[in-house]
Design a protein around this motif. Structure first.
Motif, PDB file in Angstrom:
ATOM      1  N   GLN A  27     -12.584  -2.932  -3.886  1.00  0.00           N
ATOM      2  CA  GLN A  27     -12.337  -3.855  -2.790  1.00  0.00           C
ATOM      3  C   GLN A  27     -12.711  -5.282  -3.198  1.00  0.00           C
ATOM      4  O   GLN A  27     -13.719  -5.497  -3.881  1.00  0.00           O
ATOM      5  CB  GLN A  27     -13.142  -3.442  -1.565  1.00  0.00           C
ATOM      6  N   ARG A  74      -3.585  -3.358  -2.322  1.00  0.00           N
ATOM      7  CA  ARG A  74      -4.183  -3.106  -1.008  1.00  0.00           C
ATOM      8  C   ARG A  74      -4.147  -1.607  -0.756  1.00  0.00           C
ATOM      9  O   ARG A  74      -3.125  -0.957  -0.961  1.00  0.00           O
ATOM     10  CB  ARG A  74      -3.405  -3.817   0.090  1.00  0.00           C
ATOM     11  N   GLU A  75      -5.270  -1.068  -0.330  1.00  0.00           N
ATOM     12  CA  GLU A  75      -5.363   0.361  -0.075  1.00  0.00           C
ATOM     13  C   GLU A  75      -6.141   0.590   1.211  1.00  0.00           C
ATOM     14  O   GLU A  75      -7.211  -0.004   1.403  1.00  0.00           O
ATOM     15  CB  GLU A  75      -6.043   1.064  -1.242  1.00  0.00           C
ATOM     16  N   ARG A  95     -12.147  -9.374 -10.047  1.00  0.00           N
ATOM     17  CA  ARG A  95     -12.206  -9.536  -8.597  1.00  0.00           C
ATOM     18  C   ARG A  95     -12.224 -11.009  -8.205  1.00  0.00           C
ATOM     19  O   ARG A  95     -11.487 -11.461  -7.318  1.00  0.00           O
ATOM     20  CB  ARG A  95     -13.458  -8.809  -8.071  1.00  0.00           C
ATOM     21  N   GLY A 142      -5.709  -0.522   4.086  1.00  0.00           N
ATOM     22  CA  GLY A 142      -5.932  -1.762   4.816  1.00  0.00           C
ATOM     23  C   GLY A 142      -6.878  -2.735   4.153  1.00  0.00           C
ATOM     24  O   GLY A 142      -7.143  -3.805   4.712  1.00  0.00           O
ATOM     25  N   CYS A 143      -7.415  -2.403   2.979  1.00  0.00           N
ATOM     26  CA  CYS A 143      -8.376  -3.266   2.285  1.00  0.00           C
ATOM     27  C   CYS A 143      -7.717  -3.969   1.101  1.00  0.00           C
ATOM     28  O   CYS A 143      -7.073  -3.316   0.274  1.00  0.00           O
ATOM     29  CB  CYS A 143      -9.564  -2.454   1.772  1.00  0.00           C
ATOM     30  N   GLU A 144      -7.890  -5.289   1.035  1.00  0.00           N
ATOM     31  CA  GLU A 144      -7.418  -6.027  -0.133  1.00  0.00           C
ATOM     32  C   GLU A 144      -8.290  -5.677  -1.328  1.00  0.00           C
ATOM     33  O   GLU A 144      -9.521  -5.662  -1.223  1.00  0.00           O
ATOM     34  CB  GLU A 144      -7.472  -7.534   0.116  1.00  0.00           C
ATOM     35  N   GLY A 145      -7.673  -5.388  -2.441  1.00  0.00           N
ATOM     36  CA  GLY A 145      -8.454  -5.015  -3.605  1.00  0.00           C
ATOM     37  C   GLY A 145      -7.652  -5.061  -4.880  1.00  0.00           C
ATOM     38  O   GLY A 145      -6.671  -5.812  -4.983  1.00  0.00           O
ATOM     39  N   HIS A 182       0.818  -1.200   0.000  1.00  0.00           N
ATOM     40  CA  HIS A 182       0.000   0.000   0.000  1.00  0.00           C
ATOM     41  C   HIS A 182       0.857   1.258   0.000  1.00  0.00           C
ATOM     42  O   HIS A 182       0.399   2.325   0.393  1.00  0.00           O
ATOM     43  CB  HIS A 182      -0.963   0.002   1.195  1.00  0.00           C
ATOM     44  N   HIS A 202     -13.533  -7.859  -1.141  1.00  0.00           N
ATOM     45  CA  HIS A 202     -14.528  -8.584  -0.355  1.00  0.00           C
ATOM     46  C   HIS A 202     -15.962  -8.233  -0.720  1.00  0.00           C
ATOM     47  O   HIS A 202     -16.861  -9.062  -0.582  1.00  0.00           O
ATOM     48  CB  HIS A 202     -14.288  -8.377   1.138  1.00  0.00           C
ATOM     49  N   ASP A 203     -16.202  -6.999  -1.219  1.00  0.00           N
ATOM     50  CA  ASP A 203     -17.589  -6.628  -1.509  1.00  0.00           C
ATOM     51  C   ASP A 203     -17.772  -5.900  -2.842  1.00  0.00           C
ATOM     52  O   ASP A 203     -18.904  -5.569  -3.212  1.00  0.00           O
ATOM     53  CB  ASP A 203     -18.154  -5.763  -0.383  1.00  0.00           C
TER      54      ASP A 203
END
Length: 233
Positions: free
Chosen positions: A70, A42-43, A90, A45-48, A5, A72-73
């Motif tokens: 992101q 990752r940005e 994704r 703290g979010c994996e993306g 990041h 996860h969603d």
């Protein structure tokens, strides 16, 4: 696959996505606004992933236009919407932790096979560049849908490239350069295969020979895995 990041790295990745997007047309991989590219990221703290935006003329694309999504969603951040094909990008990252970049394109010869719902069989040993005995063609589904994503993941199982019926192709790699190089290699193979089909039909290599080639590629060193397995000299 380790993500980072560092803001400086983010700028580098954004610039690389713009540069490769500008190369889609000159390389013969896609025309106009078709095709899309992404890198794992990752940005905050979010994996993306960082992915090219939807419907933007790549000649006007700027690093700031690249969209963070992101994993996860599917939530996204940026001034523009992500590519309409963000879902299979994704889902590939979620399913394949070794993948660091995804290239989707509509090259002429690969698409000519895809509209016939043909994959690329073992007509040449370099078919193994995609990681298996053949390069599969995923069944058709409407672009941007979860169904298309499921079909693509199945066709990519144990592979680094696949065709999408009536659509185009996907190539993945450890990084953007290797995924892009693989996409070009698959398009060249598709061109050769079409020429062979039109001049009497190719003689296919048997499974045991393709297995030997795959073993040779695995032992050829890092270039065989991360640089689209360039043909040994």
């Amino acid at each position: 696959m380790t993500t980072t990041h560092d803001p400086a790295d983010a700028s580098t990745h954004r610039a690389a996505l713009v540069a490769h997007a500008l190369s889609l047309s000159p390389s013969g991989l896609s025309q106009g606004t078709s095709g899309n590219l992404s890198v794992r990221w990752r940005e905050a703290g979010c994996e993306g992933m960082l992915i090219t935006p939807s419907g933007v003329d790549y000649r006007r694309l700027q690093p700031g236009d690249i969209v963070f999504v992101q994993l996860h969603d599917g939530a996204w951040q940026g001034p523009l919407k992500p590519s309409s094909e963000w879902r299979f990008h994704r889902d590939i990252y979620l399913a394949r932790p070794e993948v660091g970049a995804v290239v989707h394109a509509h090259p002429t010869h690969t698409t000519a096979l895809a509209v016939q719902r043909r994959g690329i069989p073992a007509f040449h040993y370099m078919v193994a560049v995609a990681g298996g005995r053949d390069i599969r063609c995923a069944p058709y589904a409407t672009y941007g849908t979860e169904t298309l994503s499921r079909h693509a993941l199945a066709a990519l199982a144990d592979r680094r490239a696949c065709l999408l019926a009536n659509h185009g192709m996907i190539a993945v790699g450890a990084d953007l350069g290797s995924a892009f190089a693989l996409a070009i290699e698959v398009e060249q193979l598709a061109h050769q295969y079409l020429l062979a089909l039109g001049t009497g039909g190719p003689v296919l290599l048997p499974d045991d020979e393709m297995d030997r080639v795959l073993d040779a590629f695995r032992s050829y060193g890092a270039n065989a895995q991360s640089a689209a397995a360039q043909e040994p000299a």
